[in-house]
Design an enzyme around this catalytic site. Structure first.
Site: not given
Length: 273
Positions: A70, A106, A129-133
């Site tokens: 991404k 998204d 959470g801390s990722g791309g999504m």
């Protein structure tokens, strides 16, 4: 499916480390129902620059982009829509006669869902959470006017960076905090995963919440969503996110917006694959 690709068929693809079936079934079902000479195929690659160059060279109309591609894709396109620029991450590339424009549906889907469910922007939240999504969801919250939030992440560097980007706080654990909205953007609760049976938040936090939002799409009723519904909480599901972001991709690729009944039928078909 009765689609029969021909030399004139418009091809759309997706690129992911682990290609899934939802997008294939969703897009191809709508192509068939609407009589569009399109075909959708999921792929993976070990050479992202060559794959993106292939979109131009082969005239591929659109490309869905999943992890881990991404952010790396951003340098390979010609233009970046505000939906992707807002979070420095893309999930969709549209090819207009060799000019590649990147979007993030998204981000668009989360913003639309917050509005559709009429969630008050004054609602404080905790996002795990801390990722791309997580970045897409946090930026969508920020840009929808949500000013009071916590990023809950064990990875301090990633969690603090996301919090700083969006103007929120960061904590390693929620502990005894009980904000009115809980948002899970981790794989906890995902079917087939190591944490498929776990809850992303404690029972006390869920009981105290007004809203529960789980980005995990499969199953539709994750342990978190099931517990929230049992406690009569308002929920937003990951299936809503994946369906809406896929719909926005479909519209970008084809210029056609299906009816809600057609979308619902495509989601049902995709889920049963």
């Amino acid at each position: 499916m009765t689609l029969t690709p021909s030399p004139a068929t418009v091809l759309c693809i997706s690129l992911a480390a682990r290609p899934g079936s939802f997008g294939i079934r969703f897009h191809n079902h709508l192509y068939e129902q609407l009589g569009l000479d399109y075909y959708y195929k999921a792929m993976t690659t070990q050479d992202l620059p060559a794959a993106i160059a292939g979109l131009r060279a082969l005239g591929i109309r659109g490309c869905g982009v999943s992890m881990p591609f991404k952010e790396a894709c951003m340098a390979l396109v010609d233009a970046i829509d505000p939906s992707a620029a807002a979070i420095d991450s893309i999930n969709t590339v549209v090819n207009d006669a060799g000019r590649l424009t990147a979007y993030n549906t998204d981000y668009l889907a989360v913003r639309q869902l917050l509005e559709r469910h009429e969630v008050d922007p004054g609602t404080a939240f905790a996002l795990r959470g801390s990722g791309g999504m997580a970045k897409a969801v946090a930026c969508a919250l920020r840009d929808s006017g949500f000013s009071e939030g916590l990023i809950v992440a064990r990875n301090e560097q990633a969690g603090q960076q996301l919090a700083d980007t969006c103007g929120y706080g960061w904590v390693r654990d929620l502990d005894d905090r009980c904000p009115p909205m809980l948002i899970n953007v981790t794989p906890i609760g995902m079917a087939g995963g190591a944490d498929a049976e776990r809850l992303a938040f404690t029972d006390n936090a869920i009981a105290a919440a007004q809203w529960v939002f789980d980005v995990v799409a499969m199953p539709e009723r994750t342990p978190l969503i099931a517990r929230a519904l049992a406690l009569d909480k308002s929920v937003i599901t990951g299936l809503e996110v994946i369906a809406l972001q896929a719909l926005e991709q479909f519209v970008l690729y084809t210029g056609v917006r299906p009816t809600q009944a057609q979308v619902d039928a495509a989601v049902k078909f995709a889920r049963n694959g």
